[in-house]
Design a protein around this motif. Structure first.
Motif, PDB file in Angstrom:
ATOM      1  N   ASN A 161       0.818  -1.213   0.000  1.00 39.21           N
ATOM      2  CA  ASN A 161       0.000   0.000   0.000  1.00 39.21           C
ATOM      3  C   ASN A 161       0.853   1.264   0.000  1.00 39.21           C
ATOM      4  O   ASN A 161       0.521   2.236  -0.689  1.00 39.21           O
ATOM      5  N   LEU A 162       1.940   1.257   0.749  1.00 45.44           N
ATOM      6  CA  LEU A 162       2.820   2.430   0.768  1.00 45.44           C
ATOM      7  C   LEU A 162       3.558   2.555  -0.561  1.00 45.44           C
ATOM      8  O   LEU A 162       3.702   3.670  -1.091  1.00 45.44           O
ATOM      9  N   ARG A 163       4.026   1.456  -1.101  1.00 43.14           N
ATOM     10  CA  ARG A 163       4.673   1.500  -2.425  1.00 43.14           C
ATOM     11  C   ARG A 163       3.727   2.108  -3.461  1.00 43.14           C
ATOM     12  O   ARG A 163       4.118   2.973  -4.257  1.00 43.14           O
ATOM     13  N   ALA A 167       4.012   5.678  -5.620  1.00 42.96           N
ATOM     14  CA  ALA A 167       3.971   5.692  -7.079  1.00 42.96           C
ATOM     15  C   ALA A 167       2.836   6.567  -7.591  1.00 42.96           C
ATOM     16  O   ALA A 167       3.031   7.400  -8.489  1.00 42.96           O
ATOM     17  N   SER A 168       1.651   6.403  -7.023  1.00 45.24           N
ATOM     18  CA  SER A 168       0.483   7.153  -7.518  1.00 45.24           C
ATOM     19  C   SER A 168       0.601   8.646  -7.244  1.00 45.24           C
ATOM     20  O   SER A 168       0.093   9.463  -8.012  1.00 45.24           O
ATOM     21  N   GLN A 169       1.272   9.004  -6.165  1.00 43.66           N
ATOM     22  CA  GLN A 169       1.455  10.414  -5.835  1.00 43.66           C
ATOM     23  C   GLN A 169       2.706  11.007  -6.478  1.00 43.66           C
ATOM     24  O   GLN A 169       3.012  12.181  -6.298  1.00 43.66           O
ATOM     25  N   GLU A 170       3.437  10.161  -7.191  1.00 43.44           N
ATOM     26  CA  GLU A 170       4.624  10.581  -7.935  1.00 43.44           C
ATOM     27  C   GLU A 170       5.652  11.296  -7.032  1.00 43.44           C
ATOM     28  O   GLU A 170       6.167  12.369  -7.359  1.00 43.44           O
ATOM     29  N   ILE A 171       5.922  10.649  -5.900  1.00 41.32           N
ATOM     30  CA  ILE A 171       6.938  11.183  -4.989  1.00 41.32           C
ATOM     31  C   ILE A 171       8.298  11.161  -5.685  1.00 41.32           C
ATOM     32  O   ILE A 171       8.712  10.143  -6.231  1.00 41.32           O
ATOM     33  N   TYR A 192      14.938  -0.537  -5.248  1.00 40.69           N
ATOM     34  CA  TYR A 192      13.596  -0.561  -5.853  1.00 40.69           C
ATOM     35  C   TYR A 192      13.150   0.844  -6.254  1.00 40.69           C
ATOM     36  O   TYR A 192      12.715   1.073  -7.391  1.00 40.69           O
ATOM     37  N   PHE A 193      13.270   1.796  -5.332  1.00 40.40           N
ATOM     38  CA  PHE A 193      12.782   3.142  -5.628  1.00 40.40           C
ATOM     39  C   PHE A 193      13.677   3.861  -6.631  1.00 40.40           C
ATOM     40  O   PHE A 193      13.184   4.621  -7.474  1.00 40.40           O
ATOM     41  N   MET A 194      14.985   3.627  -6.572  1.00 43.69           N
ATOM     42  CA  MET A 194      15.862   4.225  -7.570  1.00 43.69           C
ATOM     43  C   MET A 194      15.508   3.727  -8.966  1.00 43.69           C
ATOM     44  O   MET A 194      15.505   4.502  -9.935  1.00 43.69           O
ATOM     45  N   GLY A 197      12.709   5.690 -10.515  1.00 47.34           N
ATOM     46  CA  GLY A 197      12.875   7.115 -10.759  1.00 47.34           C
ATOM     47  C   GLY A 197      12.776   8.018  -9.544  1.00 47.34           C
ATOM     48  O   GLY A 197      12.579   9.234  -9.681  1.00 47.34           O
ATOM     49  N   VAL A 198      12.909   7.454  -8.329  1.00 44.04           N
ATOM     50  CA  VAL A 198      12.832   8.257  -7.110  1.00 44.04           C
ATOM     51  C   VAL A 198      14.241   8.571  -6.603  1.00 44.04           C
ATOM     52  O   VAL A 198      15.109   7.698  -6.597  1.00 44.04           O
TER      53      VAL A 198
END
Length: 240
Positions: A161-163, A167-171, A192-194, A197-198
């Protein structure tokens, strides 16, 4: 003393914010989890030994403030399955209870106790501004200490849910601060986040957690941190 001063701050905050500050979300909300029946908010004083010990623990040992108590609806239990425990509730974006964390304010007995529900939630979601950089930590006290836009995992793992929310909020920027014993798990999350694109900043506190080092040190650690590169990731992987 420190507890009395904090109690006075709580009363000042209630006067400043009025009913909005003193009215807590109901523990009878129709959610999959409800607060313990014996839950009592810490901002309502009484003369019982349990209340005094609970307030002392939160203020003196955890270095929280009266405003923290109000903002996060921190409470305690003096009877039942959670007797002798501080209760830190978590609410979703709609103000519905989605989890709570129990921590003993006595030295003996069980230290931690959580409700028998999934941790696949967004901790403290009601406090989050998704347009700002996000900080992720392990515990509820850590998140309250870190203050700024911080999500507690109540775990060492980032669940779906946090992932999905990130993604949906484009952090675009993420500060990840897990305890040292979770470095291997933290590196998986960094990668994973890198890959998605984070910009990820991995904060390491030399064997301590955000609640131990305090708000100022945590803030300084964020300000002085640098984005992880894939070379950084490779080097860190070689240490675990």
């Amino acid at each position: 003393n420190k507890s009395q001063a904090s109690y006075e701050l709580i009363q000042e905050a209630i006067q400043l914010f009025g009913d909005k500050a003193s009215k807590l979300p109901s523990h009878t909300l129709r959610t999959l989890v409800s607060l313990p029946a014996s839950y009592k908010p810490l901002h309502i004083p009484n003369k019982t030994p349990a209340y005094r010990q609970a307030l002392h623990y939160v203020i003196t040992e955890r270095n929280l403030t009266g405003f923290d108590i109000l903002r996060y609806h921190i409470g305690y239990c003096d009877e039942g399955p959670y007797a002798g425990m501080i209760i830190i509730p978590s609410y979703d974006s709609a103000g519905q209870l989605n989890f709570y964390y129990g921590r003993s304010f006595y030295k003996e007995g069980i230290k931690h106790k959580n409700p028998p529900v999934s941790k696949d939630i967004v901790g403290f979601e009601s406090q989050i501004n998704w347009k700002e950089p996000l900080t992720i930590v392990e515990g509820g006290f850590d998140a309250i200490t870190a203050k700024r836009n911080t999500v507690p995992l109540f775990s060492k793992k980032i669940f779906g849910n946090l992932r999905s929310k990130i993604a949906s909020q484009e952090i675009k920027k993420l500060y990840l601060c897990l305890d040292d014993d979770a470095l291997k798990e933290a590196l998986k999350e960094v990668e994973y986040f890198m890959n998605n694109g984070v910009e990820v900043h991995l904060i390491q506190l030399q064997g301590k957690d955000p609640n131990e080092v305090g708000y100022e040190a945590m803030t300084k650690a964020r300000l002085n941190s640098s984005p992880c590169s894939f070379m950084d990731l490779v080097k860190l992987k070689m240490t675990v």
